[in-house]
Design an enzyme around this catalytic site. Sequence first.
Site, PDB file in Angstrom:
ATOM      1  N   ASP A   1      18.786  14.080 -28.221  1.00  0.00           N
ATOM      2  CA  ASP A   1      17.608  13.267 -27.939  1.00  0.00           C
ATOM      3  C   ASP A   1      16.370  14.131 -27.739  1.00  0.00           C
ATOM      4  O   ASP A   1      16.452  15.304 -27.374  1.00  0.00           O
ATOM      5  CB  ASP A   1      17.815  12.454 -26.647  1.00  0.00           C
ATOM      6  CG  ASP A   1      18.647  11.213 -26.887  1.00  0.00           C
ATOM      7  OD1 ASP A   1      18.752  10.808 -28.050  1.00  0.00           O
ATOM      8  OD2 ASP A   1      19.182  10.671 -25.910  1.00  0.00           O
TER       9      ASP A   1
ATOM     10  N   GLU B   1       0.807  -1.217   0.000  1.00  0.00           N
ATOM     11  CA  GLU B   1       0.000   0.000   0.000  1.00  0.00           C
ATOM     12  C   GLU B   1       0.843   1.271   0.000  1.00  0.00           C
ATOM     13  O   GLU B   1       0.460   2.279  -0.539  1.00  0.00           O
ATOM     14  CB  GLU B   1      -0.934   0.007   1.223  1.00  0.00           C
ATOM     15  CG  GLU B   1      -1.897   1.181   1.282  1.00  0.00           C
ATOM     16  CD  GLU B   1      -2.930   1.155   0.161  1.00  0.00           C
ATOM     17  OE1 GLU B   1      -3.503   2.232  -0.135  1.00  0.00           O
ATOM     18  OE2 GLU B   1      -3.163   0.077  -0.423  1.00  0.00           O
TER      19      GLU B   1
END
Length: 256
Positions: free
Chosen positions: A174, A121
């Site tokens: 890039d 969780e």
Amino acid sequence: MKIDVLTLFPEMFEGVFSSSILGKARDKGIVSLGTVNFRDYSTNKHNTVDDYPYGGGGGMVLKPEPIFGAVEDLPPHLTEEGEPVKPRVILLCPQGETFTQKKAEELSGEEHLVFICGHYEGYDERIRQHLVTDELSVGDYVLTGGEIPAMVIIDSVVRLLPGVLGNEMSAVTDSFSTGLLEYPHYTRPAKFRDWEVPEMLLSGHHANVKKWRLKESLIRTLERRPDLLEGRVLSKEEKLWVAEWKKQQQEKEINS
């Protein structure tokens, strides 16, 4: 650079760390990549690393003792002068800052990174408050654990280190590195079926090719990620390209 990953599934990283760019970077001694199973630092006889949350609710929460113990037991990364480097301790979680190329560039300047891969969780809040320096998320979706996000971030950071890529300009051009998406690429043959490479790329005129690539990057960003252009100051020429593109789009709508 030294990179340590705290995970319950260290075997997931074996192929990633030994293959492709990461494997080459490690073989060259540019980066040290290691994993630690923080279950080894459990403080109870059942070797559990999670427990029920105080106050009730579904799911289990990672306990602080194994995480703190694993991080504090990591061998320090030393400077050339023999001084220990304070690591950036990164928590992978959906509440964290969204990971970007800019963050990758920032982290690539560090000498020691520690990644904490959670499951269940969530984390005991004291881990966030007193141990980590950064909380990162790779997107607004749910994954089983932090291992895959850690792999994504590590790959993105390591490829920016000097000497990792064969062509140092690859990382510079890039997508996202310039604030724009990357321009289209072509290679041999110059004509495949009925599709030809743009004549500009065959001209050999480097200045014009550079200009063409900038224009294509700008237009591709307009088409696919216009949000990246928010706040960007355009040159006079770039404004003309944008106006030209918008006019073409309007004409297409009229003709359709």
